[in-house]
Write a protein that holds these residues in place. Sequence first.
Motif, PDB file in Angstrom:
ATOM      1  N   GLU A 141       0.836  -1.190   0.000  1.00 60.06           N
ATOM      2  CA  GLU A 141       0.000   0.000   0.000  1.00 60.06           C
ATOM      3  C   GLU A 141       0.882   1.256   0.000  1.00 60.06           C
ATOM      4  N   VAL A 142       0.481   2.287  -0.750  1.00 61.08           N
ATOM      5  CA  VAL A 142       1.196   3.566  -0.739  1.00 61.08           C
ATOM      6  C   VAL A 142       0.198   4.686  -0.466  1.00 61.08           C
ATOM      7  N   LEU A 143       0.598   5.616   0.384  1.00 60.49           N
ATOM      8  CA  LEU A 143      -0.268   6.742   0.709  1.00 60.49           C
ATOM      9  C   LEU A 143      -0.260   7.758  -0.414  1.00 60.49           C
ATOM     10  N   ASN A 144      -1.356   8.465  -0.561  1.00 52.53           N
ATOM     11  CA  ASN A 144      -1.541   9.351  -1.702  1.00 52.53           C
ATOM     12  C   ASN A 144      -0.475  10.442  -1.786  1.00 52.53           C
ATOM     13  N   ASP A 145      -0.198  11.139  -0.674  1.00 49.74           N
ATOM     14  CA  ASP A 145       0.752  12.255  -0.706  1.00 49.74           C
ATOM     15  C   ASP A 145       2.135  11.796  -1.157  1.00 49.74           C
ATOM     16  N   GLY A 146       2.608  10.700  -0.579  1.00 56.15           N
ATOM     17  CA  GLY A 146       3.920  10.191  -0.961  1.00 56.15           C
ATOM     18  C   GLY A 146       3.952   9.716  -2.398  1.00 56.15           C
ATOM     19  N   ALA A 147       2.866   9.086  -2.845  1.00 53.80           N
ATOM     20  CA  ALA A 147       2.800   8.603  -4.221  1.00 53.80           C
ATOM     21  C   ALA A 147       2.833   9.767  -5.206  1.00 53.80           C
ATOM     22  N   VAL A 148       2.170  10.861  -4.868  1.00 53.99           N
ATOM     23  CA  VAL A 148       2.166  12.031  -5.743  1.00 53.99           C
ATOM     24  C   VAL A 148       3.572  12.598  -5.882  1.00 53.99           C
ATOM     25  N   ARG A 149       4.297  12.719  -4.762  1.00 50.20           N
ATOM     26  CA  ARG A 149       5.648  13.280  -4.808  1.00 50.20           C
ATOM     27  C   ARG A 149       6.583  12.394  -5.631  1.00 50.20           C
ATOM     28  N   ILE A 150       6.497  11.087  -5.427  1.00 49.51           N
ATOM     29  CA  ILE A 150       7.364  10.179  -6.174  1.00 49.51           C
ATOM     30  C   ILE A 150       6.966  10.162  -7.645  1.00 49.51           C
ATOM     31  N   GLY A 151       5.669  10.170  -7.927  1.00 51.59           N
ATOM     32  CA  GLY A 151       5.210  10.166  -9.312  1.00 51.59           C
ATOM     33  C   GLY A 151       5.675  11.390 -10.070  1.00 51.59           C
ATOM     34  N   GLU A 152       5.583  12.561  -9.442  1.00 52.36           N
ATOM     35  CA  GLU A 152       6.033  13.790 -10.100  1.00 52.36           C
ATOM     36  C   GLU A 152       7.540  13.751 -10.341  1.00 52.36           C
ATOM     37  N   SER A 153       8.307  13.313  -9.324  1.00 49.66           N
ATOM     38  CA  SER A 153       9.770  13.282  -9.455  1.00 49.66           C
ATOM     39  C   SER A 153      10.207  12.318 -10.549  1.00 49.66           C
ATOM     40  N   VAL A 154       9.601  11.124 -10.590  1.00 48.37           N
ATOM     41  CA  VAL A 154       9.945  10.155 -11.629  1.00 48.37           C
ATOM     42  C   VAL A 154       9.635  10.726 -13.004  1.00 48.37           C
ATOM     43  N   ALA A 155       8.488  11.381 -13.137  1.00 55.44           N
ATOM     44  CA  ALA A 155       8.111  11.968 -14.426  1.00 55.44           C
ATOM     45  C   ALA A 155       9.142  12.995 -14.879  1.00 55.44           C
ATOM     46  N   ARG A 156       9.565  13.870 -13.973  1.00 50.85           N
ATOM     47  CA  ARG A 156      10.553  14.899 -14.325  1.00 50.85           C
ATOM     48  C   ARG A 156      11.891  14.267 -14.723  1.00 50.85           C
ATOM     49  N   LEU A 157      12.304  13.259 -13.979  1.00 48.90           N
ATOM     50  CA  LEU A 157      13.588  12.623 -14.238  1.00 48.90           C
ATOM     51  C   LEU A 157      13.583  11.869 -15.569  1.00 48.90           C
ATOM     52  N   LEU A 158      12.508  11.151 -15.851  1.00 54.96           N
ATOM     53  CA  LEU A 158      12.407  10.452 -17.134  1.00 54.96           C
ATOM     54  C   LEU A 158      12.357  11.452 -18.281  1.00 54.96           C
ATOM     55  N   ASN A 159      11.679  12.566 -18.066  1.00 54.64           N
ATOM     56  CA  ASN A 159      11.584  13.604 -19.088  1.00 54.64           C
ATOM     57  C   ASN A 159      12.953  14.219 -19.386  1.00 54.64           C
TER      58      ASN A 159
END
Length: 285
Positions: A141-159
């Motif tokens: 299980e992952v909490l929403n706030d942490g998932a949002v931060r990781i999702g945004e960071s991964v997106a920026r890094l892949l970009n």
Amino acid sequence: DSIPIGASKLTKAAFEHRLDRDTNAEDITIRVVQNDARMDEERQLVDEVYGTRDDLPFDVTVHDDLTTAELRTVLTTDAEFFHYIGHTEHDGFVCRDGKLDVTTLDSVGVDTFLLNACNSYNQGLSLVEKGAIGGIVTLNEVLNDGAVRIGESVARLLNCGFPLRAALTIARGESILGGQYIVVGDGGVTVTQTNGGMPNLLEIQPTETGYNVEMNVYSTDDKALGAIMFPHITRSENHYLVPGEIDTFNVSKEELADFLQMQQIPVRNDGDLYWSNSIDLDSIH
């Protein structure tokens, strides 16, 4: 059992699929699916990130609240990257009208993916077995706030051109839940190429006369282990073998500011992650 905690889950199929991958000379196709309205913040953030580079053509499509049939179509259509925001269970992606289990598909068209949802390991592993090269999944299980931060960071890094494994390694520090994320398949694959040189992460610390800048460089598809890099951060004429921590440079505030404007790169200070195009050097301590 069989899950490598804190490492990558390698599979033979992932490397076979990578060998079959064709070089894409057209637009980079990214599909974002949001199947949970509670994670709308992440959808908006990644929508602002993907396709922001002027030097690369992107085809970004965002889908909301898909049915199982609609998600099946997205997964079986060719795309370089699939970013899923929503909920999964061990036996499928949760959709508006039920669950879609990847094991029921003959094959998938996505090359790489981020399944930013609870318990997405099984479905991610199935994506690799069905045709994908690699992706990022969760173990629990992952909490929403942490998932949002990781999702945004991964997106920026892949970009910015970071490989999957490097992007996750850096993004993990953005949440205490970072340990719940791992790579399945080939973590060395990239979604986009960098817009200059090789992807790098700067660790900066102020000094009495300027800044100490530690540069960490990551290998990519076309610049692998043993490549040579010439950093433009100082007047030094040294060349460096990469990847890894190549050196620490002492620079003035003006030199650092000029370097940060060359391209968008991640910058870390005292454990916090910033981006070169928005960092305020006066606030760094």
